[in-house]
Design an enzyme around this catalytic site. Structure first.
Site, PDB file in Angstrom:
ATOM      1  N   HIS A   1       2.967   3.091  -9.102  1.00 24.39           N
ATOM      2  CA  HIS A   1       2.858   1.628  -9.220  1.00 24.39           C
ATOM      3  C   HIS A   1       4.132   1.046  -9.846  1.00 24.39           C
ATOM      4  CE1 HIS A   1      -1.172   1.601  -7.754  1.00 24.39           C
ATOM      5  NE2 HIS A   1      -1.700   2.223  -8.792  1.00 24.39           N
TER       6      HIS A   1
ATOM      7  N   ASP B   1       0.820  -1.209   0.000  1.00 25.51           N
ATOM      8  CA  ASP B   1       0.000   0.000   0.000  1.00 25.51           C
ATOM      9  C   ASP B   1       0.861   1.270   0.000  1.00 25.51           C
ATOM     10  OD1 ASP B   1      -2.292   1.455  -0.019  1.00 25.51           O
ATOM     11  OD2 ASP B   1      -2.892   1.011   2.036  1.00 25.51           O
TER      12      ASP B   1
ATOM     13  N   LEU C   1      10.478 -21.303  -3.588  1.00 25.49           N
ATOM     14  CA  LEU C   1       9.478 -20.355  -3.096  1.00 25.49           C
ATOM     15  C   LEU C   1       8.162 -20.472  -3.874  1.00 25.49           C
ATOM     16  CD1 LEU C   1       8.688 -17.661  -1.542  1.00 25.49           C
ATOM     17  CD2 LEU C   1       9.667 -16.446  -3.502  1.00 25.49           C
TER      18      LEU C   1
END
Ligand code: FPP
Length: 257
Positions: A51, A34, A145
């Site tokens: 972004h 955020d 991962l």
């Protein structure tokens, strides 16, 4: 305890981890990235650049998560509510997501990362959907991962979808109503087979879960660093991981004195 690992020798960027800290790393980290909009505004830039800068942070955080040997990382890349943003911003985010796959997939695959898309893919345009499906298929057998990229994702929708699947399984006689337990639900979530989220990080100081991984966060520890996502560093991440390691987790029980 002695410092046993100074990753890549970049002391200023990483918090040194002791063997004990390594032992206490979370198995599954969730991140709500955020603050991109506020960072852009603060720097007098358009939100798309916020972004874009956020994706740079994301790249570093994925790499570091992998380097530390953490098993799963879930990132909230695009929520079901994000469609309500302006067409320009939605378009910019979609393009960034496509660019991300184009530029990162080879390296992620080489690093044995398994990519999963959490969320309903049917709403995406064919080119986008294909990119997502290809990334999942290419990395399906990887054992390193697990990178959960949450796209068009909502936690309630995910649980509702699991409930619908259970109803269908019961209706078809594949599942007895008596066998509907927590595992039956977990097994029908996008994250089936993965550990619950141990640590949830939301940057920018906001303290909300915003419909992210509701089921999986039942016993998660939460950290809310005030730094905006584009400014979140690997050092901030290490500090969050260390803070997590210092938390006393009781899972609803009581520690014996
Ligand atoms: C929240 O910031 C962030 C988002 C809604 C999108 C996050 C997406 C990325 C960082 C990139 C896309 C992901 C991939 C996989 C490449 P905000 O815009 O709500 O910030 P604000 O609250 O300051 O306005």
């Amino acid at each position: 305890m002695d410092i046993i690992k100074d990753l890549f020798g970049q002391r200023e960027r990483y918090v040194p981890m002791t063997a004990d800290a390594f032992e206490r790393l979370p198995r599954h980290v969730g991140i709500i990235m955020d603050g991109n909009g506020r960072w852009a505004k603060k720097n007098k830039l358009g939100v798309a650049l916020g972004h874009r800068r956020g994706v740079e942070t994301l790249r570093e955080i994925i790499r570091h998560t992998d380097d530390l040997g953490i098993g799963a990382l879930s990132i909230y890349a695009f929520s079901t509510e994000n469609w309500n943003r302006s067409p320009e911003e939605v378009g910019a985010l979609m393009q960034l997501i496509l660019d991300f796959f184009a530029s990162e997939i080879d390296e992620l695959h080489e690093k044995n990362v398994r990519i999963l898309i959490l969320g309903e893919k049917d709403v995406f345009q064919p080119r986008q959907r294909e990119t997502l499906i290809r990334a999942e298929e290419r990395t399906r057998a990887n054992t390193g991962l697990t990178l959960n990229i949450c796209l068009n994702y909502g936690g309630r929708a995910e649980i509702t979808r699991a409930a619908r699947q259970i109803a269908l399984d019961v209706q078809a006689g594949r599942l007895s109503p008596d066998a509907v337990d927590e595992k039956a639900v977990s097994d029908r979530l996008y994250t089936a087979g993965q550990p619950d989220v141990d640590l949830m990080i939301r940057t920018s100081g906001e303290m909300r879960l915003s419909n992210f991984l509701l089921w999986q966060c039942a016993y998660a520890e939460f950290l809310f660093p005030t730094v905006l996502w584009p400014e979140f560093t690997v050092k901030d991440y290490d500090e969050a991981l260390l803070a997590f390691g210092g938390r006393e987790r009781r899972f609803g029980g009581r520690l014996t004195p």
